[in-house]
Design an enzyme around this catalytic site. Sequence first.
Site, PDB file in Angstrom:
ATOM      1  N   THR A  76       0.831  -1.226   0.000  1.00 15.62           N
ATOM      2  CA  THR A  76       0.000   0.000   0.000  1.00 15.62           C
ATOM      3  C   THR A  76       0.855   1.261   0.000  1.00 15.62           C
ATOM      4  OG1 THR A  76      -0.273   0.176   2.414  1.00 15.62           O
ATOM      5  CG2 THR A  76      -1.808  -1.257   1.236  1.00 15.62           C
ATOM      6  N   LEU A 124      -2.847   4.785  -0.512  1.00 10.06           N
ATOM      7  CA  LEU A 124      -4.277   4.471  -0.539  1.00 10.06           C
ATOM      8  C   LEU A 124      -4.414   2.986  -0.174  1.00 10.06           C
ATOM      9  CD1 LEU A 124      -6.879   5.992  -1.187  1.00 10.06           C
ATOM     10  CD2 LEU A 124      -6.600   5.354  -3.576  1.00 10.06           C
ATOM     11  N   HIS A 125      -4.487   2.720   1.137  1.00  8.09           N
ATOM     12  CA  HIS A 125      -4.330   1.345   1.628  1.00  8.09           C
ATOM     13  C   HIS A 125      -5.458   0.392   1.198  1.00  8.09           C
ATOM     14  CE1 HIS A 125      -1.182   2.858   4.329  1.00  8.09           C
ATOM     15  NE2 HIS A 125      -2.022   3.809   4.680  1.00  8.09           N
ATOM     16  N   ASP A 126      -6.665   0.653   1.703  1.00 10.61           N
ATOM     17  CA  ASP A 126      -7.726  -0.350   1.623  1.00 10.61           C
ATOM     18  C   ASP A 126      -8.184  -0.699   0.207  1.00 10.61           C
ATOM     19  OD1 ASP A 126      -7.625  -0.520   4.349  1.00 10.61           O
ATOM     20  OD2 ASP A 126      -9.362   0.756   4.712  1.00 10.61           O
ATOM     21  N   CYS A 177      -6.586  -1.507  -2.201  1.00  8.02           N
ATOM     22  CA  CYS A 177      -5.808  -2.644  -2.721  1.00  8.02           C
ATOM     23  C   CYS A 177      -6.601  -3.942  -2.589  1.00  8.02           C
ATOM     24  CB  CYS A 177      -4.482  -2.773  -1.970  1.00  8.02           C
ATOM     25  SG  CYS A 177      -3.319  -1.438  -2.356  1.00  8.02           S
TER      26      CYS A 177
END
Length: 313
Positions: A196, A242-244, A246
């Site tokens: 991420t 932009l973590h989630d 992914c």
Amino acid sequence: MRPRNIIIDTDPGQDDAVAILLALASPDEINVLGITAVAGNVPLALTAKNARIVCELAGKTNVPIYAGCDRPLGRDLVTAEHVHGQTGLNGPTLPDPEMQLEDGHGVDFIIETLRAQPSGTVTLCPLGPLTNIATAFTKAPNIVGKVQEIVLMGGAYFEVGNITPTAEFNIYVDPQAADIVFRSGAPITVMSLDVTHKVLVTPKRNDAFRTLNTPVGIAVAQMTDFFERFDKEKYGSDGAPLHDPCVTAYLIQPDLFTGRHINVEIETQSELTLGMTVADWWGVTDRPKNTLFMGTVDDDRFFELLTERLARL
Ligand SMILES: [Ca+2]
């Protein structure tokens, strides 16, 4: 190919919001059976509200949304208003939701859905602390074998930590829950900080959201603008990770990511390294491989996919 049935377990969170929007924009690949909220980035009352705000923004008001656990299994809740703002969705001004929460507890929804659907046809997508999933597995151990896959955002190996020097936020908030999930035997795919932190919302990518010139595009640009203020300062990078999203991008286009099948265990005791994902990336132990741990991503293609899908809402 039939769309994949998923439950999104989430603590929105601007990046959770983008992950949910991406899923709702992709009905050919993803069928969202329901959304369960959990305490994490902000307390449960706000995450349960934010999940409804996001579904209304997407124009998908028929998605059942449940409130789940309001605190971690064995410790006090740690939140992240310093990243996400007081509401968890700071940035855009979005109306209060008209959608109601479903009756019943999010954990029971997870259990009942896995019991009702054929074995191996439901994927769990945790985007926050793993409290709801661990509680469901503890309450109804026979559902574990029915899970198709758990695709989660959490943990790190090379990037080590973001909330402490050695722990990623989602795992750190409820390490006991993470330990239950990683030992469960269900197939797990992990979008760690190693991935991420390569998915950065640069000014150009933010502009691409904004120039969609739709309510969704503008709101996503404002959300990513908001948490960039914090992250750019922290990481000194050209944009915030932009973590989630992914997780939901992986369900649509798995070949964006590469990783390794490895053993991952969770530190639950040490005060110094609580919530660390002890990831055997180099295969130096004989511990069983329980996780597909992602390490690389094609970030240009990721943002092409995301922008193209958001344009559909
Ligand atoms: Ca999250």
